[in-house]
Design a protein around this motif. Structure first.
Motif, mmCIF file in Angstrom:
data_model
loop_
_atom_site.group_PDB
_atom_site.id
_atom_site.type_symbol
_atom_site.label_atom_id
_atom_site.label_comp_id
_atom_site.label_asym_id
_atom_site.label_seq_id
_atom_site.Cartn_x
_atom_site.Cartn_y
_atom_site.Cartn_z
ATOM 1 N N ARG A 16 0.777 -1.104 -0.055
ATOM 2 C CA ARG A 16 -0.056 -0.092 -0.047
ATOM 3 C C ARG A 16 0.799 1.247 0.026
ATOM 4 O O ARG A 16 0.380 2.304 -0.596
ATOM 5 C CB ARG A 16 -0.999 -0.108 1.208
ATOM 6 C CG ARG A 16 -1.955 -1.225 1.391
ATOM 7 C CD ARG A 16 -2.815 -1.249 -0.196
ATOM 8 N NE ARG A 16 -3.911 -2.409 0.065
ATOM 9 C CZ ARG A 16 -3.855 -3.296 -1.062
ATOM 10 N NH1 ARG A 16 -3.230 -3.037 -2.149
ATOM 11 N NH2 ARG A 16 -4.867 -4.001 -0.955
ATOM 12 N N GLY A 17 1.916 1.156 0.824
ATOM 13 C CA GLY A 17 2.815 2.324 0.678
ATOM 14 C C GLY A 17 3.372 2.572 -0.581
ATOM 15 O O GLY A 17 4.043 3.823 -0.798
ATOM 16 N N SER A 18 3.779 1.510 -1.477
ATOM 17 C CA SER A 18 4.402 1.816 -2.690
ATOM 18 C C SER A 18 3.189 2.096 -3.738
ATOM 19 O O SER A 18 3.335 2.322 -4.946
ATOM 20 C CB SER A 18 4.908 0.438 -3.264
ATOM 21 O OG SER A 18 5.936 -0.016 -2.250
ATOM 22 N N GLY A 19 1.857 2.376 -3.535
ATOM 23 C CA GLY A 19 0.802 2.739 -4.405
ATOM 24 C C GLY A 19 0.233 1.528 -4.856
ATOM 25 O O GLY A 19 -0.871 1.940 -5.874
ATOM 26 N N SER A 20 0.452 0.312 -4.606
ATOM 27 C CA SER A 20 -0.306 -0.711 -5.231
ATOM 28 C C SER A 20 -1.769 -0.843 -4.792
ATOM 29 O O SER A 20 -2.099 -0.905 -3.476
ATOM 30 C CB SER A 20 0.465 -2.165 -4.913
ATOM 31 O OG SER A 20 -0.294 -3.210 -5.300
ATOM 32 N N HIS A 21 -2.777 -1.044 -5.473
ATOM 33 C CA HIS A 21 -4.135 -1.132 -5.148
ATOM 34 C C HIS A 21 -4.550 -2.583 -5.475
ATOM 35 O O HIS A 21 -5.817 -2.939 -5.282
ATOM 36 C CB HIS A 21 -5.005 -0.064 -6.021
ATOM 37 C CG HIS A 21 -4.760 1.348 -5.664
ATOM 38 N ND1 HIS A 21 -4.857 1.742 -4.622
ATOM 39 C CD2 HIS A 21 -4.204 2.416 -6.653
ATOM 40 C CE1 HIS A 21 -4.450 3.047 -4.775
ATOM 41 N NE2 HIS A 21 -4.003 3.153 -5.674
ATOM 42 N N VAL A 22 -3.650 -3.675 -5.872
ATOM 43 C CA VAL A 22 -4.002 -4.916 -6.017
ATOM 44 C C VAL A 22 -4.715 -5.461 -4.765
ATOM 45 O O VAL A 22 -4.469 -5.393 -3.586
ATOM 46 C CB VAL A 22 -2.787 -5.920 -6.261
ATOM 47 C CG1 VAL A 22 -1.876 -5.993 -4.910
ATOM 48 C CG2 VAL A 22 -3.313 -7.277 -6.808
ATOM 49 N N PRO A 23 -5.858 -6.133 -5.047
ATOM 50 C CA PRO A 23 -6.719 -6.766 -3.905
ATOM 51 C C PRO A 23 -5.916 -7.839 -3.107
ATOM 52 O O PRO A 23 -5.031 -8.514 -3.896
ATOM 53 C CB PRO A 23 -7.854 -7.497 -4.892
ATOM 54 C CG PRO A 23 -8.042 -6.732 -5.945
ATOM 55 C CD PRO A 23 -6.539 -6.442 -6.395
ATOM 56 N N VAL A 24 -6.133 -7.646 -1.830
ATOM 57 C CA VAL A 24 -5.190 -8.566 -1.170
ATOM 58 C C VAL A 24 -6.191 -9.452 -0.199
ATOM 59 O O VAL A 24 -7.022 -8.964 0.667
ATOM 60 C CB VAL A 24 -4.049 -7.815 -0.068
ATOM 61 C CG1 VAL A 24 -3.585 -8.895 0.996
ATOM 62 C CG2 VAL A 24 -3.181 -7.261 -0.823
ATOM 63 N N ASP A 60 -9.853 -8.533 2.292
ATOM 64 C CA ASP A 60 -10.597 -9.699 2.963
ATOM 65 C C ASP A 60 -9.729 -10.534 3.798
ATOM 66 O O ASP A 60 -8.565 -10.352 4.012
ATOM 67 C CB ASP A 60 -11.227 -10.523 1.719
ATOM 68 C CG ASP A 60 -12.735 -11.237 2.109
ATOM 69 O OD1 ASP A 60 -12.818 -11.154 3.391
ATOM 70 O OD2 ASP A 60 -13.367 -11.722 1.345
ATOM 71 N N TYR A 61 -10.321 -11.523 4.741
ATOM 72 C CA TYR A 61 -9.668 -11.932 5.582
ATOM 73 C C TYR A 61 -10.234 -13.457 5.760
ATOM 74 O O TYR A 61 -11.646 -13.442 6.080
ATOM 75 C CB TYR A 61 -9.766 -11.150 7.128
ATOM 76 C CG TYR A 61 -8.918 -11.657 8.088
ATOM 77 C CD1 TYR A 61 -7.752 -10.984 8.262
ATOM 78 C CD2 TYR A 61 -9.052 -12.644 8.956
ATOM 79 C CE1 TYR A 61 -6.734 -11.283 9.520
ATOM 80 C CE2 TYR A 61 -8.235 -13.315 10.167
ATOM 81 C CZ TYR A 61 -7.206 -12.500 10.079
ATOM 82 O OH TYR A 61 -6.150 -12.930 11.054
ATOM 83 N N LEU A 62 -9.559 -14.512 5.736
ATOM 84 C CA LEU A 62 -10.138 -15.720 5.914
ATOM 85 C C LEU A 62 -9.127 -16.759 6.755
ATOM 86 O O LEU A 62 -7.769 -16.639 6.717
ATOM 87 C CB LEU A 62 -10.204 -16.529 4.449
ATOM 88 C CG LEU A 62 -10.719 -17.733 4.550
ATOM 89 C CD1 LEU A 62 -12.328 -17.702 5.067
ATOM 90 C CD2 LEU A 62 -10.839 -18.330 3.242
ATOM 91 N N GLY A 63 -9.747 -17.132 7.861
ATOM 92 C CA GLY A 63 -8.877 -17.886 8.819
ATOM 93 C C GLY A 63 -8.722 -19.350 8.450
ATOM 94 O O GLY A 63 -9.492 -20.019 7.838
ATOM 95 N N LYS A 64 -7.632 -19.994 8.821
ATOM 96 C CA LYS A 64 -7.398 -21.340 8.699
ATOM 97 C C LYS A 64 -7.952 -22.093 9.879
ATOM 98 O O LYS A 64 -7.809 -21.480 10.856
ATOM 99 C CB LYS A 64 -5.825 -21.672 8.508
ATOM 100 C CG LYS A 64 -5.216 -20.927 7.284
ATOM 101 C CD LYS A 64 -3.877 -21.057 7.520
ATOM 102 C CE LYS A 64 -2.756 -20.298 5.971
ATOM 103 N NZ LYS A 64 -1.509 -20.457 6.405
ATOM 104 N N PRO A 65 -8.483 -23.112 9.906
ATOM 105 C CA PRO A 65 -8.714 -24.052 8.545
ATOM 106 C C PRO A 65 -9.644 -23.462 7.644
ATOM 107 O O PRO A 65 -10.535 -22.673 8.422
ATOM 108 C CB PRO A 65 -9.027 -25.350 8.930
ATOM 109 C CG PRO A 65 -9.277 -25.199 10.309
ATOM 110 C CD PRO A 65 -8.911 -24.209 10.939
ATOM 111 N N PHE A 66 -9.646 -23.762 6.512
ATOM 112 C CA PHE A 66 -10.647 -23.076 5.719
ATOM 113 C C PHE A 66 -11.179 -24.119 4.493
ATOM 114 O O PHE A 66 -10.643 -24.885 4.281
ATOM 115 C CB PHE A 66 -10.168 -21.718 4.758
ATOM 116 C CG PHE A 66 -9.069 -22.119 4.034
ATOM 117 C CD1 PHE A 66 -9.306 -22.342 2.570
ATOM 118 C CD2 PHE A 66 -7.813 -22.281 4.479
ATOM 119 C CE1 PHE A 66 -8.310 -22.935 1.902
ATOM 120 C CE2 PHE A 66 -6.498 -22.785 3.810
ATOM 121 C CZ PHE A 66 -6.925 -23.009 2.263
#
Length: 222
Positions: free
Chosen positions: A68-76, A98-104
């Motif tokens: 994000r500090g480098s200006g990237s808007h790629v979805p994470v 988005d956020y997904l916990g293990k196990p998934f």
């Protein structure tokens, strides 16, 4: 064909995710360290990143902050064994989509991947949005206020896009959490209020109006 970068040091999990995504029609690249993953994520052909927080050389938060500090808007999408509310909120506030916990379950991960990529396509194909001197261009990811360019983080950009797409409408915190952060419940954080404050500092404090007990809307100039 969308290219997804998987930053994960556990070979078994990375292989499982990579094979599943390949079967769904995606191409993948795998990085075992944060440094390698950052370089792959910054490449022009990267469309989405799946990021583990526990990496051998650095914390996943550091990779996210560098992106994000480098200006990237790629979805994470964060994929991690850390499932506390604190970790979830910290990831979202650091710029994760988005956020997904293990196990998934892979089906759930795939659905989230498709959702984030669909949102990216819509933003890329969409036309500029304007309101009271604010112009937001989804194609170039730029924002100007009275012809002055303003630099926004990925999350700030997404929040402003949601507000400007509904001129005159009051959007509740729950609506903004769902549409901007992908949450259908309140994780017990004031993340929406925090990002509204960020936008006010950059756009002008009178640009976003608080409607007590209801939410936020873009203000009209008098």
């Amino acid at each position: 064909m969308s290219r997804i970068v998987i930053i994960e040091d556990e070979e078994r999990i990375a292989s499982f995710v990579s094979k599943g995504l390949a079967a769904a029609g995606f191409t993948t690249a795998h990085a075992r360290t944060g440094a390698e993953g950052f370089e792959l994520a910054m490449a022009q052909d990267c469309d989405l990143v799946i990021l583990d927080l526990g990496l051998p050389d650095t914390d996943g938060y550091s990779v996210l902050e560098r992106l994000r500090g480098s200006g990237s808007h790629v979805p994470v999408i964060i994929l991690t064994a850390r499932t506390s509310v604190e970790d979830t909120v910290a990831s979202l506030e650091s710029g994760a989509d988005d956020y997904l916990g293990k196990p998934f379950r892979f089906e759930e991960l795939l659905a989230r991947v498709r959702l984030r990529l669909r949102g990216k396509v819509h933003a890329t194909e969409g036309s500029s949005l304007a309101h009271e001197g604010i112009v937001l261009d989804p194609l170039t990811r730029t924002v100007t206020v009275d012809a002055r360019e303003v630099e926004l983080s990925a999350r700030e950009f997404a929040l402003l896009a949601e507000l400007i797409a509904h001129p005159g409408h009051v959007l509740s915190r729950e609506q903004l959490l769902s549409r901007v952060w992908g949450y259908d419940f309140d994780p017990g954080s004031n993340v929406v209020d925090v990002y509204v404050r960020y936008l006010r500092r950059k756009l002008g404090h009178d640009r976003i109006q608080t409607v007590r007990g209801a939410g936020y809307r873009l203000a009209k100039r008098r």
